[in-house]
Design a protein around this motif. Sequence first.
Motif, PDB file in Angstrom:
ATOM      1  N   CYS A  33       0.830  -1.204   0.000  1.00 57.66           N
ATOM      2  CA  CYS A  33       0.000   0.000   0.000  1.00 57.66           C
ATOM      3  C   CYS A  33       0.869   1.261   0.000  1.00 57.66           C
ATOM      4  O   CYS A  33       0.596   2.205  -0.733  1.00 57.66           O
ATOM      5  N   GLN A  44      -3.323   7.609   2.252  1.00 52.78           N
ATOM      6  CA  GLN A  44      -3.549   6.186   2.516  1.00 52.78           C
ATOM      7  C   GLN A  44      -5.021   5.835   2.394  1.00 52.78           C
ATOM      8  O   GLN A  44      -5.375   4.801   1.829  1.00 52.78           O
ATOM      9  N   SER A  45      -5.897   6.698   2.871  1.00 57.34           N
ATOM     10  CA  SER A  45      -7.331   6.402   2.816  1.00 57.34           C
ATOM     11  C   SER A  45      -7.829   6.341   1.364  1.00 57.34           C
ATOM     12  O   SER A  45      -8.676   5.507   1.037  1.00 57.34           O
ATOM     13  N   SER A  48      -6.519   3.099  -0.144  1.00 54.97           N
ATOM     14  CA  SER A  48      -7.308   2.002   0.410  1.00 54.97           C
ATOM     15  C   SER A  48      -8.666   1.892  -0.270  1.00 54.97           C
ATOM     16  O   SER A  48      -9.149   0.788  -0.540  1.00 54.97           O
ATOM     17  N   LYS A  52      -9.586  -1.342  -2.438  1.00 52.88           N
ATOM     18  CA  LYS A  52     -10.767  -2.099  -1.998  1.00 52.88           C
ATOM     19  C   LYS A  52     -11.706  -2.356  -3.176  1.00 52.88           C
ATOM     20  O   LYS A  52     -12.246  -3.464  -3.307  1.00 52.88           O
ATOM     21  N   THR A  69      -0.525  -4.086   3.909  1.00 53.93           N
ATOM     22  CA  THR A  69      -1.132  -5.025   2.976  1.00 53.93           C
ATOM     23  C   THR A  69      -0.364  -4.961   1.673  1.00 53.93           C
ATOM     24  O   THR A  69       0.020  -3.891   1.214  1.00 53.93           O
TER      25      THR A  69
END
Length: 112
Positions: A33, A44-45, A48, A52, A69
């Motif tokens: 990541c 990061q969000s 993610s 996802k 991850t």
Amino acid sequence: MSNREIEKISKALGDPYRLKIVQAICKEGWMQCAAVMDMLHLAQSTVSHHTKQLVDAGLLIAEKEGRTTRYRINNNRFETYLQLLHPYVAKAPADKLISSDNNKISTNENNI
């Protein structure tokens, strides 16, 4: 694979950031990541969220490594997706385009 699954994969690949993520992981074999964050200069969000979507579509496999991850391509899912699209591409006349503004098929000459 159902039409809904094809739509989900197509939608996931339709985002420029997600497409860049897939391309980079294909090139590297796998990415953490943090490496995706550095590559795209995103929070990061946000990374993610994009990963996802790709995992939910079955295109990426997420593997936990401690607190991070790592992601790799789900080759089987991509192969199935491409095989399902192949009949449509193989049957489409090369001189026809789908116009995005009216969703009608027209010739190249009309789109120039």
